[in-house]
Design a protein around this motif. Structure first.
Motif, PDB file in Angstrom:
ATOM      1  N   GLN A 178       0.833  -1.197   0.000  1.00 45.66           N
ATOM      2  CA  GLN A 178       0.000   0.000   0.000  1.00 45.66           C
ATOM      3  C   GLN A 178       0.867   1.245   0.000  1.00 45.66           C
ATOM      4  O   GLN A 178       2.013   1.233   0.434  1.00 45.66           O
ATOM      5  N   GLY A 179       0.307   2.308  -0.535  1.00 47.58           N
ATOM      6  CA  GLY A 179       1.012   3.575  -0.630  1.00 47.58           C
ATOM      7  C   GLY A 179       0.821   4.180  -2.009  1.00 47.58           C
ATOM      8  O   GLY A 179       0.269   3.554  -2.926  1.00 47.58           O
ATOM      9  N   GLU A 180       1.297   5.395  -2.190  1.00 45.23           N
ATOM     10  CA  GLU A 180       1.147   6.092  -3.464  1.00 45.23           C
ATOM     11  C   GLU A 180       2.273   5.701  -4.412  1.00 45.23           C
ATOM     12  O   GLU A 180       3.145   6.495  -4.769  1.00 45.23           O
ATOM     13  N   TRP A 181       2.251   4.435  -4.781  1.00 44.01           N
ATOM     14  CA  TRP A 181       3.214   3.863  -5.712  1.00 44.01           C
ATOM     15  C   TRP A 181       2.573   2.653  -6.385  1.00 44.01           C
ATOM     16  O   TRP A 181       1.473   2.242  -6.023  1.00 44.01           O
ATOM     17  N   VAL A 182       3.257   2.090  -7.376  1.00 42.95           N
ATOM     18  CA  VAL A 182       2.649   1.109  -8.272  1.00 42.95           C
ATOM     19  C   VAL A 182       3.411  -0.211  -8.246  1.00 42.95           C
ATOM     20  O   VAL A 182       4.624  -0.235  -8.473  1.00 42.95           O
ATOM     21  N   VAL A 183       2.715  -1.313  -7.980  1.00 42.08           N
ATOM     22  CA  VAL A 183       3.284  -2.644  -8.195  1.00 42.08           C
ATOM     23  C   VAL A 183       3.228  -2.921  -9.694  1.00 42.08           C
ATOM     24  O   VAL A 183       2.154  -2.915 -10.301  1.00 42.08           O
ATOM     25  N   ARG A 184       4.373  -3.150 -10.302  1.00 43.82           N
ATOM     26  CA  ARG A 184       4.429  -3.369 -11.756  1.00 43.82           C
ATOM     27  C   ARG A 184       4.389  -4.838 -12.126  1.00 43.82           C
ATOM     28  O   ARG A 184       3.837  -5.213 -13.156  1.00 43.82           O
ATOM     29  N   ASP A 185       4.999  -5.685 -11.300  1.00 47.98           N
ATOM     30  CA  ASP A 185       5.093  -7.092 -11.676  1.00 47.98           C
ATOM     31  C   ASP A 185       5.410  -7.915 -10.436  1.00 47.98           C
ATOM     32  O   ASP A 185       6.157  -7.463  -9.560  1.00 47.98           O
ATOM     33  N   ASN A 224       7.330   0.876  -8.903  1.00 48.37           N
ATOM     34  CA  ASN A 224       7.907   2.206  -9.139  1.00 48.37           C
ATOM     35  C   ASN A 224       7.142   3.253  -8.355  1.00 48.37           C
ATOM     36  O   ASN A 224       5.962   3.076  -8.032  1.00 48.37           O
ATOM     37  N   GLY A 225       7.826   4.334  -8.038  1.00 48.71           N
ATOM     38  CA  GLY A 225       7.201   5.457  -7.350  1.00 48.71           C
ATOM     39  C   GLY A 225       7.307   5.435  -5.848  1.00 48.71           C
ATOM     40  O   GLY A 225       6.822   6.356  -5.178  1.00 48.71           O
ATOM     41  N   MET A 226       7.943   4.408  -5.273  1.00 49.19           N
ATOM     42  CA  MET A 226       8.022   4.315  -3.818  1.00 49.19           C
ATOM     43  C   MET A 226       9.068   5.264  -3.233  1.00 49.19           C
ATOM     44  O   MET A 226       8.902   5.761  -2.116  1.00 49.19           O
ATOM     45  N   ARG A 227      10.122   5.521  -3.980  1.00 47.12           N
ATOM     46  CA  ARG A 227      11.239   6.303  -3.465  1.00 47.12           C
ATOM     47  C   ARG A 227      11.005   7.787  -3.730  1.00 47.12           C
ATOM     48  O   ARG A 227      10.828   8.205  -4.877  1.00 47.12           O
ATOM     49  N   LYS A 228      10.996   8.565  -2.696  1.00 49.45           N
ATOM     50  CA  LYS A 228      10.766   9.996  -2.815  1.00 49.45           C
ATOM     51  C   LYS A 228      11.994  10.675  -3.429  1.00 49.45           C
ATOM     52  O   LYS A 228      13.113  10.189  -3.339  1.00 49.45           O
ATOM     53  N   ASN A 229      11.761  11.824  -4.034  1.00 56.10           N
ATOM     54  CA  ASN A 229      12.828  12.632  -4.651  1.00 56.10           C
ATOM     55  C   ASN A 229      13.579  11.865  -5.731  1.00 56.10           C
ATOM     56  O   ASN A 229      14.788  12.034  -5.919  1.00 56.10           O
TER      57      ASN A 229
END
Length: 755
Positions: A374-381, A397-402
């Motif tokens: 969960q969180g504002e990021w995407v499970v790709r595979d 992708n998108g889990m790591r800020k900055n």
């Protein structure tokens, strides 16, 4: 000439030749650029392809000894392939034009399988003999997977039961079995017919060999597209080619599961009131205890997706997991896993909270036990599910800020959502390949400004064991290479970051004003701005970016952008495409251009052009029809300009079903009257991906609207216009001419006067 602006000099023939030949002149200038690795099944050895002076080399490495060596004799393989295919190549230039993923090394490293010109070959790496493999079980492809093409029957080779005692097949449209030792066929059904037949490829045996399941199919509409081959190479007169080609709105096959008991020779009709209107049904999968069989149901319109379980003794049906949405469910990114194979727990992928994540279901009650990721990021595979350790290995992708939110990283997590562990750390795009026993992995990572680095790691703790390769671009930089600039600006909501790249001419002068050209592809099925090192690498669109550099060298700024409506961001970001392909993220792109122009005085947004192919062709036309106040010139290749004319699967996924006025609203044909500016339409007369009539309908509408346009119809060419005939230089020259004349407002060379 544009008065009052400092611009680059008018191009001459040498400028064209320099730009068009850039791919050749820069080829071979990198060393040790490794593509993602491929592990040899059942071993701790892996194979990868890397650049070497003058070409490519395949290398095999042992994870335990760290020893590397050539994977095979490259010259002997080139000779073997030449003997088999009749096409000459060399050891440094084996005919594998696709990424290394299109090549499989198997049999413990003793064989190589690849596909060349749509023909599959298996080559021995011991005696170097290449043999042609049967295609699709000896049968032709069957359309776009929604309608069985009865002219090319499915594979009806007998399916052996797990205990080896029975063979199952279709006879006269019905399910039949026969003892594997011989004897007469036993019909298990009698309700099969040409109008409602059993699909032999759907036959699935229960693990105990006492039951089987199959789909009975009511066939849909057989639509055919006819093309004229105007200039066949083997005769003077034209020929006709007919292709099976379902389109949006056409009736599709209706699949109904049926269960059979072998001993009693009984047939159980499964009630289908809970799945009455399928677009597609997944393969039938039995639970390990043989008590039930499961399938996934994608309802027509892609707004309801469910996992069903059928009791094999009673034919009772129940829903195990389901998703429903007001827009679309992205069927291209689904994942289901039966934990332990008994149906007690199920891992299910869903975007229900606005991001693509994993959920753990109670398979018996159909309730969610917990959200795993969960969180504002995407499970790709999902790479691996370990039922015993209750762990999942996945890419996201998108889990790591900055950091660029499109950078792919790899992680491990427990079923209960705890112990989220990153396996990759460098700020880059990562491709990770795991050994078959999951003991090791090779991490190949790069950015557009960071040549590929490949590392060998231990899976248990992520420890770096060895650097496999580190790319060297010294010669490429000396030849003039400069990495594109990553540029970010806010989208139409003034909050969301829109990411893109800027490519400048090699002789760029910041004191001059440059027209801007956008390379567009806004298909909702992916994101497209390159994230890896671009000259030679997967996920980089190497030809695309090299093409952008070539075009930039003609005196332009060339950019590519991922606007709203594309994949790999939030569900809301993606949903902009819903019933709205004409949007193409263009409002976000225009804001991005304006932000770039505000930062860079040389970025001239009074002269903006755009080009694209396929969906990008539709996008380029849309720019001149819906935003002519901004975009002035377009080159559109092989576009699917009206989504009612294109293939059923891709278009219904985003535009919905049944067909409604949104199709006309996005149509380049219905909106042709709104076109302003200059457009060049290019189409191959034998395009088998997008019906070429789609282009001609735009032409018809433009003529009726009394619009001026340019049209180039290429004989004998398909969807990749100019690629199969080797006439890319002609196509590029015509594209460059068009932009020079209409964006730079300058004359181009008189090509017909040249020798």
């Amino acid at each position: 000439m544009v008065v009052g602006q400092s611009i680059v000099a008018q191009p001459n023939v040498d400028d064209y030749e320099h730009a068009i030949s850039l791919r050749g002149s820069w080829s071979g200038l990198t060393e040790n650029i490794a593509e993602p690795a491929q592990w040899i099944e059942g071993t701790h050895r892996f194979v990868y392809r890397r650049t070497v002076p003058g070409g490519f080399q395949f290398v095999v490495m042992d994870a335990e000894t760290k020893q590397k060596q050539p994977a095979f004799d490259h010259d002997r393989l080139a000779t073997a392939l030449g003997t088999a295919t009749g096409k000459v190549s060399s050891g440094l230039h084996l005919p594998f034009t696709e990424p290394f993923a299109s090549v499989e090394v198997s049999d413990g490293g003793r064989a190589l399988t690849t596909t060349l010109d749509q023909v599959s070959w298996k080559c021995s790496l011991t005696d170097y003999v290449c043999s042609r493999l049967p295609r699709n079980g000896g049968h032709q492809p069957r359309g776009f997977e929604t309608v069985r093409d009865l002219k090319f029957p499915a594979d009806n080779s007998p399916k052996k039961s797990p205990d080896g005692h029975w063979l199952a097949f279709v006879e006269n449209w019905n399910i039949a079995v026969r003892a594997s030792s011989g004897g007469e066929a036993i019909l298990l059904s009698s309700d099969g017919s040409e109008g409602e037949f059993y699909d032999p490829e759907s036959i699935a045996w229960s693990p105990d060999s006492k039951k089987l399941a199959a789909y009975r199919v009511r066939p849909g509409f057989r639509r055919e597209v006819t093309r004229v081959i105007s200039s066949p190479p083997d005769q003077v007169q034209p020929k006709v080619a007919v292709q099976f080609y379902p389109k949006p709105g056409d009736a599709v096959d209706i699949d109904r599961p049926v269960v059979f008991h072998i001993d009693s020779k009984t047939q159980l009709q499964v009630p289908f009131n809970q799945f009455p209107n399928p677009y597609s049904m997944s393969p039938l999968i039995w639970r390990k205890d043989s008590r039930s069989v499961t399938f996934e149901y994608d309802q027509r319109g892609h707004q309801l997706y469910s996992l069903f379980e059928v009791n094999a003794d009673t034919a009772a049906v129940r829903i195990v997991a389901t998703d429903r949405t007001a827009t679309f469910i992205n069927i291209g990114r689904r994942f289901t896993h039966d934990v332990g194979g008994m149906g007690r727990e199920v891992i299910w992928m869903s975007e229900r909270d606005g991001w693509n994540h994993l959920y753990l279901y109670d398979g018996l009650t159909g309730r969610v036990k917990n959200q795993i990721t969960q969180g504002e990021w995407v499970v790709r595979d999902v790479v691996k599910v370990d039922d015993d350790k209750r762990q999942i290995w996945f890419a996201a992708n998108g889990m790591r800020k900055n950091e660029d939110p499109y950078f792919q990283h790899y992680y491990r997590i427990d079923f209960d959502g705890r112990h989220l562990t990153p396996l990759t750390t460098a700020s880059a795009y990562h491709d990770v390949a795991f050994s078959s026993d999951m003991n090791y992995y090779v991490d190949t990572y790069s950015r557009i400004d960071l040549p590929n680095i490949a590392e060998l790691h231990r899976s248990a703790d992520g420890v770096l064991l060895a650097e496999v390769e580190r790319g060297d671009i010294t010669k490429l930089v000396a030849a003039g290479f400069k990495a594109p600039e990553v540029f970010v600006a806010k989208g139409r909501d003034a909050k969301t970051d829109i990411w893109g790249v800027i490519v400048r001419p090699q002789n760029f002068d910041p004191a001059k004003k440059y027209p801007v050209i956008e390379n567009i592809y806004a298909g909702p099925h992916a994101s497209f701005v390159p994230k890896t090192f671009w000259p030679f690498g997967p996920h980089s669109g190497g030809d695309k970016i090299l093409g952008m550099q070539s075009l930039a060298d003609m005196g332009f700024i060339v950019v590519q952008i991922d606007g709203m409506g594309t994949l790999n961001r939030s569900k809301a970001f993606h949903d902009v495409a819903w019933k709205n392909l004409g949007d193409a993220g263009l409002p976000d792109r225009i804001l991005w251009h304006q932000a770039a122009a505000a930062r860079y005085p040389y970025y001239d947004i009074s002269r903006v052009g755009i080009y694209g192919a396929s969906a990008g062709g539709q996008n380029a036309l849309s720019a001149l029809e819906f935003h002519p106040e901004f975009y002035k010139v377009a080159v559109a290749y092989a576009g699917c300009y009206d989504n009612r004319m294109d293939k059923i699967d891709w278009n219904e996924q985003w535009m919905g079903w049944p067909l409604d006025p949104s199709y006309a609203k996005s149509s380049g044909v219905d909106n042709a009257k709104n076109l302003k500016g200059h457009i060049l339409l290019v189409v191959g007369e034998l395009d088998m991906n997008v019906d070429p009539a789609s282009t001609m309908q735009v032409v018809n509408a433009l003529i009726k609207a009394r619009k001026d346009f340019d049209l180039l119809v290429v004989p004998n060419e398909g969807h990749g216009v100019f690629r199969s005939t080797g006439d890319m230089s002609y196509g590029l020259r015509r594209q460059y001419d068009f932009f020079v004349r209409h964006l730079r407002q300058e004359q181009t060379p008189d090509w017909n006067a040249l020798p």
